[in-house]
Design a protein around this motif. Structure first.
Motif, mmCIF file in Angstrom:
data_model
loop_
_atom_site.group_PDB
_atom_site.id
_atom_site.type_symbol
_atom_site.label_atom_id
_atom_site.label_comp_id
_atom_site.label_asym_id
_atom_site.label_seq_id
_atom_site.Cartn_x
_atom_site.Cartn_y
_atom_site.Cartn_z
ATOM 1 N N MET A 66 0.825 -1.209 0.000
ATOM 2 C CA MET A 66 0.000 0.000 0.000
ATOM 3 C C MET A 66 0.857 1.255 0.000
ATOM 4 O O MET A 66 0.644 2.154 -0.804
ATOM 5 N N TRP A 97 -3.546 1.393 -6.272
ATOM 6 C CA TRP A 97 -3.809 1.737 -4.875
ATOM 7 C C TRP A 97 -5.307 1.628 -4.574
ATOM 8 O O TRP A 97 -5.698 1.104 -3.534
ATOM 9 N N SER A 98 -6.131 2.077 -5.503
ATOM 10 C CA SER A 98 -7.586 1.971 -5.320
ATOM 11 C C SER A 98 -8.015 0.510 -5.232
ATOM 12 O O SER A 98 -8.875 0.151 -4.424
ATOM 13 N N ALA A 101 -6.983 -0.777 -1.811
ATOM 14 C CA ALA A 101 -7.881 -0.250 -0.775
ATOM 15 C C ALA A 101 -9.253 -0.924 -0.854
ATOM 16 O O ALA A 101 -9.818 -1.332 0.170
ATOM 17 N N ALA A 104 -9.032 -4.410 0.457
ATOM 18 C CA ALA A 104 -8.949 -4.433 1.925
ATOM 19 C C ALA A 104 -10.334 -4.256 2.538
ATOM 20 O O ALA A 104 -10.709 -4.985 3.473
ATOM 21 N N VAL A 105 -11.104 -3.327 2.011
ATOM 22 C CA VAL A 105 -12.451 -3.091 2.530
ATOM 23 C C VAL A 105 -13.348 -4.304 2.269
ATOM 24 O O VAL A 105 -14.046 -4.792 3.163
#
Length: 144
Positions: A66, A97-98, A101, A104-105
């Motif tokens: 990340m 990166w998006s 992220a 991860a969510v």
């Protein structure tokens, strides 16, 4: 180390071999969920996956980092703003990166709802990706 060894040994089959090894490690982690070794296997699986983007002995982009991706995004954005890089050089890093992220969510939400059973889904998805990256697979699927 394991990812690099697999990638080098696999030759033109580098991507499918590395992704298949990741799928196997994820499946082993799923089978051993609840045991401390499962966490180690997950960490190794993520490290191995970085070898998918190895070129000339170097990882061109770390798919599990990340902060490194965010740093590259910032560097390329500033270079684009200063005119020393193409105006869109930062976009691939923003997308990566998006994706990290969002993953991860989504992973946290899935774990909250289904627990470690989601590791089997990750292993299956990796196995399908490994098959999709077999040299010639896209042409066969397209022509078939």
């Amino acid at each position: 180390v394991g990812g690099a060894v697999i990638a080098q040994a696999a030759g033109r089959w580098q991507r499918p071999a590395v992704i298949a090894a990741t799928a196997l490690l994820l499946a082993l982690a799923a089978a051993l969920s609840g045991w401390p070794l499962a966490v180690v296997l997950l960490a190794v699986a993520m490290g191995v996956l970085n070898a998918v983007f190895e070129r000339g002995g170097e990882v061109s982009i770390g798919v599990t980092y990340m902060t490194g991706t965010l740093v590259k995004l910032g560097q390329n954005l500033s270079a684009a703003l200063m005119g020393t890089a193409p105006r869109t050089a930062w976009v691939p890093y923003l997308l990566l990166w998006s994706g990290l992220a969002a993953g991860a969510v989504a992973g946290a939400a899935a774990y909250g709802r289904y627990g470690t059973a989601m590791l089997w889904v990750a292993a299956g998805a990796a196995a399908l990706l490994a098959l999709a990256t077999v040299p010639g697979a896209a042409a066969t699927a397209r022509d078939g």
